[in-house]
Write a protein that holds these residues in place. Structure first.
Motif, PDB file in Angstrom:
ATOM      1  N   GLY A  63       0.823  -1.211   0.000  1.00  0.00           N
ATOM      2  CA  GLY A  63       0.000   0.000   0.000  1.00  0.00           C
ATOM      3  C   GLY A  63       0.854   1.257   0.000  1.00  0.00           C
ATOM      4  N   ILE A  64       1.947   1.243   0.759  1.00  0.00           N
ATOM      5  CA  ILE A  64       2.853   2.396   0.796  1.00  0.00           C
ATOM      6  C   ILE A  64       3.462   2.641  -0.576  1.00  0.00           C
ATOM      7  CG2 ILE A  64       5.054   3.237   1.705  1.00  0.00           C
ATOM      8  CD1 ILE A  64       4.361   1.888   4.349  1.00  0.00           C
ATOM      9  N   LEU A  65       3.916   1.561  -1.219  1.00  0.00           N
ATOM     10  CA  LEU A  65       4.536   1.695  -2.537  1.00  0.00           C
ATOM     11  C   LEU A  65       3.541   2.205  -3.578  1.00  0.00           C
ATOM     12  CD1 LEU A  65       6.752  -1.529  -2.646  1.00  0.00           C
ATOM     13  CD2 LEU A  65       7.512   0.841  -2.384  1.00  0.00           C
ATOM     14  N   LEU A  66       2.298   1.721  -3.502  1.00  0.00           N
ATOM     15  CA  LEU A  66       1.276   2.195  -4.446  1.00  0.00           C
ATOM     16  C   LEU A  66       0.986   3.672  -4.238  1.00  0.00           C
ATOM     17  CD1 LEU A  66      -1.282  -0.774  -4.556  1.00  0.00           C
ATOM     18  CD2 LEU A  66       0.039   0.147  -6.475  1.00  0.00           C
ATOM     19  N   ALA A  67       0.904   4.094  -2.974  1.00  0.00           N
ATOM     20  CA  ALA A  67       0.681   5.514  -2.689  1.00  0.00           C
ATOM     21  C   ALA A  67       1.871   6.346  -3.149  1.00  0.00           C
ATOM     22  CB  ALA A  67       0.433   5.714  -1.200  1.00  0.00           C
ATOM     23  N   THR A  68       3.072   5.800  -2.965  1.00  0.00           N
ATOM     24  CA  THR A  68       4.281   6.508  -3.386  1.00  0.00           C
ATOM     25  C   THR A  68       4.325   6.685  -4.891  1.00  0.00           C
ATOM     26  OG1 THR A  68       5.489   5.560  -1.512  1.00  0.00           O
ATOM     27  CG2 THR A  68       6.809   6.509  -3.274  1.00  0.00           C
ATOM     28  N   ALA A  69       3.777   5.725  -5.632  1.00  0.00           N
ATOM     29  CA  ALA A  69       3.818   5.800  -7.092  1.00  0.00           C
ATOM     30  C   ALA A  69       3.162   7.083  -7.596  1.00  0.00           C
ATOM     31  CB  ALA A  69       3.134   4.578  -7.698  1.00  0.00           C
ATOM     32  N   VAL A  70       1.991   7.410  -7.057  1.00  0.00           N
ATOM     33  CA  VAL A  70       1.278   8.608  -7.501  1.00  0.00           C
ATOM     34  C   VAL A  70       2.018   9.866  -7.063  1.00  0.00           C
ATOM     35  CG1 VAL A  70      -0.865   9.924  -7.293  1.00  0.00           C
ATOM     36  CG2 VAL A  70      -0.947   7.444  -7.551  1.00  0.00           C
ATOM     37  N   ILE A  71       2.348   9.946  -5.764  1.00  0.00           N
ATOM     38  CA  ILE A  71       3.068  11.126  -5.268  1.00  0.00           C
ATOM     39  C   ILE A  71       4.415  11.252  -5.973  1.00  0.00           C
ATOM     40  CG2 ILE A  71       4.127  12.179  -3.228  1.00  0.00           C
ATOM     41  CD1 ILE A  71       2.000  10.823  -1.529  1.00  0.00           C
ATOM     42  N   GLY A  72       5.088  10.091  -6.169  1.00  0.00           N
ATOM     43  CA  GLY A  72       6.404  10.111  -6.787  1.00  0.00           C
ATOM     44  C   GLY A  72       6.382  10.620  -8.214  1.00  0.00           C
ATOM     45  N   ILE A  73       5.424  10.166  -9.012  1.00  0.00           N
ATOM     46  CA  ILE A  73       5.340  10.622 -10.404  1.00  0.00           C
ATOM     47  C   ILE A  73       5.067  12.124 -10.458  1.00  0.00           C
ATOM     48  CG2 ILE A  73       4.030  10.438 -12.553  1.00  0.00           C
ATOM     49  CD1 ILE A  73       3.597   7.456 -11.844  1.00  0.00           C
ATOM     50  N   LEU A  74       4.156  12.598  -9.605  1.00  0.00           N
ATOM     51  CA  LEU A  74       3.900  14.037  -9.528  1.00  0.00           C
ATOM     52  C   LEU A  74       5.162  14.795  -9.138  1.00  0.00           C
ATOM     53  CD1 LEU A  74       0.433  14.224  -7.715  1.00  0.00           C
ATOM     54  CD2 LEU A  74       0.893  14.806 -10.100  1.00  0.00           C
ATOM     55  N   ALA A  75       5.859  14.272  -8.125  1.00  0.00           N
ATOM     56  CA  ALA A  75       7.050  14.951  -7.618  1.00  0.00           C
ATOM     57  C   ALA A  75       8.168  14.973  -8.658  1.00  0.00           C
ATOM     58  CB  ALA A  75       7.533  14.274  -6.337  1.00  0.00           C
ATOM     59  N   LEU A  76       8.320  13.885  -9.420  1.00  0.00           N
ATOM     60  CA  LEU A  76       9.365  13.840 -10.445  1.00  0.00           C
ATOM     61  C   LEU A  76       9.157  14.941 -11.478  1.00  0.00           C
ATOM     62  CD1 LEU A  76       9.559   9.975 -10.962  1.00  0.00           C
ATOM     63  CD2 LEU A  76      11.366  11.432 -10.024  1.00  0.00           C
ATOM     64  N   GLY A  77       7.912  15.148 -11.880  1.00  0.00           N
ATOM     65  CA  GLY A  77       7.640  16.192 -12.863  1.00  0.00           C
ATOM     66  C   GLY A  77       7.894  17.577 -12.318  1.00  0.00           C
ATOM     67  N   THR A  78       7.439  17.820 -11.093  1.00  0.00           N
ATOM     68  CA  THR A  78       7.587  19.173 -10.540  1.00  0.00           C
ATOM     69  C   THR A  78       9.007  19.457 -10.096  1.00  0.00           C
ATOM     70  OG1 THR A  78       6.396  20.790  -9.180  1.00  0.00           O
ATOM     71  CG2 THR A  78       7.098  18.778  -8.088  1.00  0.00           C
ATOM     72  N   THR A  79       9.860  18.424 -10.003  1.00  0.00           N
ATOM     73  CA  THR A  79      11.277  18.658  -9.713  1.00  0.00           C
ATOM     74  C   THR A  79      11.880  19.594 -10.746  1.00  0.00           C
ATOM     75  OG1 THR A  79      11.544  16.500  -8.645  1.00  0.00           O
ATOM     76  CG2 THR A  79      13.541  17.569  -9.447  1.00  0.00           C
ATOM     77  N   PHE A  80      11.551  19.386 -12.019  1.00  0.00           N
ATOM     78  CA  PHE A  80      12.079  20.237 -13.084  1.00  0.00           C
ATOM     79  C   PHE A  80      11.614  21.679 -12.907  1.00  0.00           C
ATOM     80  CE2 PHE A  80      12.411  16.000 -14.789  1.00  0.00           C
ATOM     81  CZ  PHE A  80      13.546  16.025 -15.576  1.00  0.00           C
ATOM     82  N   VAL A  81      10.344  21.846 -12.563  1.00  0.00           N
ATOM     83  CA  VAL A  81       9.792  23.190 -12.384  1.00  0.00           C
ATOM     84  C   VAL A  81      10.462  23.892 -11.213  1.00  0.00           C
ATOM     85  CG1 VAL A  81       7.708  24.489 -11.788  1.00  0.00           C
ATOM     86  CG2 VAL A  81       7.580  22.605 -13.427  1.00  0.00           C
ATOM     87  N   ILE A  82      10.627  23.187 -10.103  1.00  0.00           N
ATOM     88  CA  ILE A  82      11.201  23.811  -8.908  1.00  0.00           C
ATOM     89  C   ILE A  82      12.676  24.124  -9.121  1.00  0.00           C
ATOM     90  CG2 ILE A  82      11.764  23.402  -6.466  1.00  0.00           C
ATOM     91  CD1 ILE A  82       9.129  21.929  -6.192  1.00  0.00           C
ATOM     92  N   ILE A  83      13.389  23.324  -9.903  1.00  0.00           N
ATOM     93  CA  ILE A  83      14.790  23.631 -10.194  1.00  0.00           C
ATOM     94  C   ILE A  83      14.906  24.965 -10.925  1.00  0.00           C
ATOM     95  CG2 ILE A  83      16.808  22.917 -11.553  1.00  0.00           C
ATOM     96  CD1 ILE A  83      16.124  20.040 -10.894  1.00  0.00           C
ATOM     97  N   THR A  84      13.889  25.334 -11.707  1.00  0.00           N
ATOM     98  CA  THR A  84      13.909  26.630 -12.396  1.00  0.00           C
ATOM     99  C   THR A  84      13.499  27.778 -11.468  1.00  0.00           C
ATOM    100  OG1 THR A  84      11.589  26.542 -13.150  1.00  0.00           O
ATOM    101  CG2 THR A  84      13.252  25.509 -14.553  1.00  0.00           C
ATOM    102  N   ALA A  85      13.324  27.483 -10.173  1.00  0.00           N
ATOM    103  CA  ALA A  85      12.854  28.457  -9.183  1.00  0.00           C
ATOM    104  C   ALA A  85      11.372  28.758  -9.377  1.00  0.00           C
ATOM    105  CB  ALA A  85      13.672  29.748  -9.216  1.00  0.00           C
TER     106      ALA A  85
END
Length: 339
Positions: A63-85
């Motif tokens: 269950g933890i891994l499944l929940a992480t999948a959604v949060i993780g995919i969202l976080a991976l995408g926004t990592t690029f945005v946040i790196i640009t400030a």
């Protein structure tokens, strides 16, 4: 001065003469930040295991891994945005809108599943495109532009769905996207997250997109003066983040077996917190894909552990708020030490 051909249209993009590179932060500092995040994850796991024997059962870990999948995919995408400030507050409701649109395409319109999935992901790309146009072309602050999109996406999800869930029971194989097991014992949603993480790492570390992302976040004016078309590349970065949001929406719908139009609010804060905990700076110019994955696991373990301990939802929100505040505070300290 010419640069080596990196492929396709990138060959015409001038090489930044003075823009910061991905090596502007010493490697040992990056590894130290990731090590501290990983240590925090281990401490949390041990704490909740000691507090409740149910925590380390396979069903709970799954269950933890499944929940992480959604949060993780969202976080991976926004990592690029946040790196640009920048920042993206439309992640959660944008994900919900992508889930709803996938349901409309697959259930209401009866399109083949693969077509519905692709269109659902592209819906996220459209959201990112609009965010990018507002930020890069119109010059709106990322906070305001994505806050507006958050409200628009939330409203559209409710209107399009008629404020009712869309169920995928009649779409064969749809739930296997997240709950199937190509690798025995590992849900497909988790496999998708790891594959996407590898792609994100490659984009950030080995491509022009990654170099320019870091350059823009380190000093956008210097990047512009060195020849980077910062408006074009910021637009591309937001579109990439939007595609990640669309994929997260498809995975979420597959995991639940339905598109829930009232779901999504709050996921953006968890994803942003995961990115910051993983060592990406809110001030821009520094980021880590591996750190983001660790941060996503920390958020999932924390939420799951609080639920295992039967902590009331109100207090869960208090704890998450404190974690987000601490993550930002330590990010500020890191930046002060770096200067």
């Amino acid at each position: 001065m010419s640069i080596p051909d990196n492929g396709a249209s990138l060959a015409t993009e001038p090489k930044p003469a003075a823009a910061p590179s991905t090596t502007s932060t010493p490697a040992w500092k990056s590894w130290l930040q990731q090590g501290l995040a990983f240590g925090t994850l281990i401490v949390l796991v041990l704490f909740f295991w000691a507090a409740s024997p149910r925590f380390l059962t396979w069903s709970n870990i799954s269950g933890i891994l499944l929940a992480t999948a959604v949060i993780g995919i969202l976080a991976l995408g926004t990592t690029f945005v946040i790196i640009t400030a920048g920042i993206d507050l439309s992640l959660g409701t944008g994900m919900t809108l992508c889930s709803v649109m996938t349901g409309i395409f697959a259930v209401n319109l009866g399109l083949p599943m693969i077509v519905a999935v692709i269109l659902g992901i592209l819906t996220g790309g459209v959201i990112g495109l609009i965010n990018g146009l507002n930020v890069a072309v119109l010059g709106l602050p990322p906070f305001i532009a994505t806050l507006a999109m958050m409200m628009v996406a939330q409203g559209l999800a409710l209107v399009i769905s008629g404020v009712a869930p869309i169920y995928f029971h009649d779409v064969p194989g749809f739930q296997s996207i997240a709950l199937g097991t190509l690798i025995p014992g590992l849900p497909n949603a988790v496999l998708i997250m790891f594959v996407i993480a590898a792609a994100a790492w490659f984009l950030l570390s080995k491509t022009v997109l990654g170099r320019f992302t870091v350059a823009i976040g380190s000093n956008e004016e210097a990047a512009r003066l060195s020849g980077i078309d910062t408006r074009k590349w910021k637009l591309i970065i937001y579109v990439v983040a939007g595609l990640f949001t669309g994929l997260a929406g498809v995975v979420m719908a597959s995991r639940l077996g339905s598109a829930q139009p009232q779901l999504g609010v709050g996921y953006e804060l968890q994803a942003i917190a995961a990115v910051i905990i993983g060592g990406t700076s809110l001030m821009g110019g520094r980021g880590s894909i591996i750190g983001t994955l660790i941060g996503a696991l920390i958020m999932s373990v924390l939420i799951n552990g609080l639920r295992i301990l039967s902590i009331q939802t109100e207090w869960q929100n208090v704890v998450l708020g404190i974690v987000i505040a601490l993550a930002v505070y330590f990010d500020i300290l890191r930046n002060k030490r770096a200067t």
